[in-house]
Design a protein around this motif. Structure first.
Motif, mmCIF file in Angstrom:
data_model
loop_
_atom_site.group_PDB
_atom_site.id
_atom_site.type_symbol
_atom_site.label_atom_id
_atom_site.label_comp_id
_atom_site.label_asym_id
_atom_site.label_seq_id
_atom_site.Cartn_x
_atom_site.Cartn_y
_atom_site.Cartn_z
ATOM 1 N N ALA B 69 0.594 8.582 -11.262
ATOM 2 C CA ALA B 69 1.016 9.363 -9.890
ATOM 3 C C ALA B 69 0.193 10.523 -9.338
ATOM 4 O O ALA B 69 0.544 9.707 -8.315
ATOM 5 N N VAL B 70 0.160 11.494 -9.087
ATOM 6 C CA VAL B 70 -0.742 12.372 -9.182
ATOM 7 C C VAL B 70 -2.207 11.733 -8.778
ATOM 8 O O VAL B 70 -2.351 12.363 -7.360
ATOM 9 N N LEU B 71 -3.113 11.117 -9.671
ATOM 10 C CA LEU B 71 -3.695 10.424 -9.286
ATOM 11 C C LEU B 71 -3.844 9.899 -8.119
ATOM 12 O O LEU B 71 -5.145 9.438 -7.150
ATOM 13 N N ASP B 72 -2.757 8.942 -7.699
ATOM 14 C CA ASP B 72 -2.624 8.192 -6.771
ATOM 15 C C ASP B 72 -2.260 8.656 -5.349
ATOM 16 O O ASP B 72 -2.375 7.418 -4.760
ATOM 17 N N ALA B 73 -1.517 10.053 -5.408
ATOM 18 C CA ALA B 73 -1.135 10.368 -4.219
ATOM 19 C C ALA B 73 -1.803 10.441 -2.905
ATOM 20 O O ALA B 73 -3.360 10.345 -2.953
ATOM 21 N N PRO B 74 -1.525 9.934 -1.911
ATOM 22 C CA PRO B 74 -2.012 9.741 -0.459
ATOM 23 C C PRO B 74 -2.184 11.062 -0.254
ATOM 24 O O PRO B 74 -3.641 10.322 0.835
#
Lengths: 200, 200
Positions: B69-74
């Motif tokens: 989720a952190v890696l995918d945060a916009p």
DNA sequence: GTCTATAGTCCGATAGAC
DNA sequence: GTCTATCGGACTATAGAC
């Protein structure tokens, strides 16, 4: 003339630290620690409830001192600052900075010891929350101020332990507080507004 | 037709949770857990490296999801918000809210299990810091944002677990962030100025 | 100071699934 | 035949009991 050598606890702590460095925590037995300290295993367990605790003999004293500093703080209108100050003003060099550095290195390298370190921190946190409550701070504020304050201090401590030219722990804590201020999100919606919202 | 009953791991987890509730963690032996799950102790240790780990089977999955989720945060310009959002958006009800409540109660009541819980949190923190670094966040900011973000979320989670009428975890996290904002000391000298300074 | 229960490891054997 | 999950038993170290 004492019937046995004195200072068994200190010898056990020293022997344990050395052996954990030499062979690792898991591969060192209590028997070996006791042998190097010239006592029996029975004596080891008289001083320390378990193998890990041999590196945490000071933790009661640390916890008590920090809780007392919170209880004695001149003003608790800024509870987070009370916590960071109580931590920063403690004398962390007990037994010499070099011993502390070695101790931390051994703990960081062994999950079993790190577990114990973390629960000791948790115990300090729990008691600091209680101390703030006694000073009249509301429950949720006390909890968050304590936990966040500990993390702010930990940031400063990490820098200090790296030995940045003998920097002052109080100043490093102030710098970490500045960083925290920069990190706290400003009020408003959780995510940056969309392009549409910004346009309007 | 399988030679043995299937689902040994699940049976072991269920049996362990029940026994820890009934007799406490310390007073429950691995032999007893295995008996209730109708396997041998050897099988227990095939699934779980030690007795504590039986309650943490989900932790790898949780850690991976949060890091992703952190890696995918916009957007990572507000790293603390990235962390709290990643945590708040995870589906914490795995296996049902009631199981989670019982699990947390057992962990909180046993220092040995609490140790393990804390080091799992620490592992998540370490990997989240690494993820933020990969997103370009500076080291010290990543560390402090992660640790503080976890504490903010923990405040929200504690309220949520108390079951305040099924409140929304995202909203509770926003409320905890508001509380943090109120707690961060304003710029200026560490302590309230003295009377003399205030007068001038 | 000795004895013992429990945690946790190691090696080998067995039998069904593929 | 290979893979995987299980069982059996012996073994060491921790930690508590006597």
């Amino acid at each position: 003339m004492p019937r046995w050598e004195e200072g068994s606890a200190e010898r056990l702590t020293t022997a344990a630290l050395e052996l954990f460095e030499e062979r690792g925590f898991e591969d060192t037995s209590v028997v070996e620690i006791a042998e190097r300290a010239r006592v029996t295993t029975r004596t080891f367990f008289r001083y320390f409830p378990d193998k890990r605790e041999v590196l945490f003999a000071e933790s009661d004293r640390i916890r008590t001192a920090i809780v007392q500093a919170v209880l004695d703080a001149p003003d608790v209108t800024q509870p987070l600052r009370v916590v960071t100050t109580a931590l920063a003003q403690f004398d962390w060099d007990v037994g010499g900075a070099e011993i502390q550095r070695r101790r931390h290195a051994v703990i960081a390298a062994n999950p079993g010891l790190l577990e114990r370190e973390l629960i000791k921190q948790d115990e300090i946190a729990t008691e600091v929350v209680r101390a703030l409550r006694r000073r009249g701070v509301e429950e949720e504020a006390a909890r968050l101020a304590t936990r966040v304050g500990i993390q702010v201090f930990a940031t400063a401590y990490a820098r200090w332990a790296e030995g940045d030219g003998g920097a002052d722990l109080t100043e490093l804590t102030e710098a970490a507080t500045d960083l925290l201020r920069a990190l706290v999100p400003t009020e408003g919606p959780p995510w940056p507004r969309t392009r549409e919202e910004v346009r309007s």
